[in-house]
Design a protein around this motif. Sequence first.
Motif, PDB file in Angstrom:
ATOM      1  N   UNK A  33     -32.484  97.504 -29.353  1.00  0.00           N
ATOM      2  CA  UNK A  33     -32.768  96.077 -28.970  1.00  0.00           C
ATOM      3  C   UNK A  33     -32.194  95.776 -28.031  1.00  0.00           C
ATOM      4  N   UNK A  34     -30.881  95.529 -28.226  1.00  0.00           N
ATOM      5  CA  UNK A  34     -30.616  95.067 -27.143  1.00  0.00           C
ATOM      6  C   UNK A  34     -30.793  96.596 -25.334  1.00  0.00           C
ATOM      7  N   UNK A  35     -30.820  97.518 -25.733  1.00  0.00           N
ATOM      8  CA  UNK A  35     -31.532  98.203 -24.780  1.00  0.00           C
ATOM      9  C   UNK A  35     -32.654  98.308 -23.816  1.00  0.00           C
ATOM     10  N   UNK A  36     -33.344  98.551 -25.507  1.00  0.00           N
ATOM     11  CA  UNK A  36     -34.620  98.131 -24.729  1.00  0.00           C
ATOM     12  C   UNK A  36     -35.343  96.587 -24.225  1.00  0.00           C
ATOM     13  N   UNK A  37     -34.636  95.268 -24.584  1.00  0.00           N
ATOM     14  CA  UNK A  37     -34.572  93.808 -24.039  1.00  0.00           C
ATOM     15  C   UNK A  37     -33.878  94.194 -22.562  1.00  0.00           C
ATOM     16  N   UNK A  38     -32.808  94.815 -22.465  1.00  0.00           N
ATOM     17  CA  UNK A  38     -32.323  94.793 -21.494  1.00  0.00           C
ATOM     18  C   UNK A  38     -33.481  94.794 -19.938  1.00  0.00           C
ATOM     19  N   UNK A  39     -34.102  96.343 -20.196  1.00  0.00           N
ATOM     20  CA  UNK A  39     -34.904  96.918 -19.481  1.00  0.00           C
ATOM     21  C   UNK A  39     -35.889  96.061 -19.182  1.00  0.00           C
ATOM     22  N   UNK A  40     -36.749  95.434 -20.121  1.00  0.00           N
ATOM     23  CA  UNK A  40     -38.083  94.863 -20.391  1.00  0.00           C
ATOM     24  C   UNK A  40     -37.683  93.032 -20.274  1.00  0.00           C
ATOM     25  N   UNK A  95     -25.273  99.761 -23.997  1.00  0.00           N
ATOM     26  CA  UNK A  95     -25.938  98.650 -22.591  1.00  0.00           C
ATOM     27  C   UNK A  95     -26.040  99.426 -21.273  1.00  0.00           C
ATOM     28  N   UNK A  96     -24.535  99.580 -21.171  1.00  0.00           N
ATOM     29  CA  UNK A  96     -23.353 100.260 -19.659  1.00  0.00           C
ATOM     30  C   UNK A  96     -24.209 101.230 -19.445  1.00  0.00           C
ATOM     31  N   UNK A 131     -28.908  97.120 -14.049  1.00  0.00           N
ATOM     32  CA  UNK A 131     -27.819  96.999 -14.147  1.00  0.00           C
ATOM     33  C   UNK A 131     -27.383  95.487 -13.658  1.00  0.00           C
ATOM     34  N   UNK A 132     -28.257  94.889 -13.051  1.00  0.00           N
ATOM     35  CA  UNK A 132     -28.205  93.276 -13.102  1.00  0.00           C
ATOM     36  C   UNK A 132     -28.093  92.159 -14.459  1.00  0.00           C
ATOM     37  N   UNK A 133     -29.802  93.091 -14.853  1.00  0.00           N
ATOM     38  CA  UNK A 133     -29.563  91.832 -16.200  1.00  0.00           C
ATOM     39  C   UNK A 133     -28.529  92.733 -17.171  1.00  0.00           C
ATOM     40  N   UNK A 134     -28.114  93.993 -17.615  1.00  0.00           N
ATOM     41  CA  UNK A 134     -26.988  94.023 -18.346  1.00  0.00           C
ATOM     42  C   UNK A 134     -25.870  93.254 -17.949  1.00  0.00           C
TER      43      UNK A 134
END
Length: 246
Positions: A33-40, A95-96, A131-134
């Motif tokens: 969820x964290x990885x996908x939401x960061x892309x979105x 996520x990183x 990376x900024x969203x992360x």
Amino acid sequence: MHTPTGIAPASAPSFAARGSSHYDIILTLMCVVIVISNIGATKGVVLGPIFGDFSIVTDGGFFLFPLAYILGDVISEVYGFKAARRAIFTGFAVAAVAAISFAVIIALPGFDDEYGQAKQAALELALGPVWQIVAASLLGFLAGQTLNSWVLVKMKERFRERALIGRLMASTGVGEFADTLIFCAVAAPVIGITDAAGFINYVLFGFVYKTLIEFLFVPVTAVVIKAIKKREPSYAAIYAAAPPAG
């Protein structure tokens, strides 16, 4: 008196041992969820106008991110603060790694035909700001989820297995406010929000939306928590002796 492994004495709040398949599954879902939401979240979204000229400003991950908090609530309530903290750190390590991987993919030489150049430009535009969203997520989710877990566990110390729904709602409000404010402050310029009105809109909608979604799902979260407690071997004795009152 001997206390079974993973079960605290009756005078202390009870948590299951995290060495179980249930914890692993929930942790994996949280990471996804964290990885996908960061892309979105790299996409700015405008919903409306709703009332007159008023529109809601948010990002593409708005519909998914609350699920990470719901999963965090389950971990905090069932497995405790240390397990929740481990889940938070694991999620952002993943996520990183994703952000670094995207940077490498973008940097790799691609085909130099027209289609290859168009694809490269699309990748840079879509995944370049990740990376900024992360970074925004790291700061916001770390603060918000830590506060959320801390409040939930502290209230459990007071109420034990009682008032689960109230504890979930109180911890959600505290955690989501900290998360939303910090995340929006870092992410707003990335998705193109540069004025004060847009930023306030972004923060308020993010906080109200995420909190309301979690409140709506609190009964479901409570049912899931109770079901996992029943199925956790290290929690079964306590649950059988004193079933949680929601």
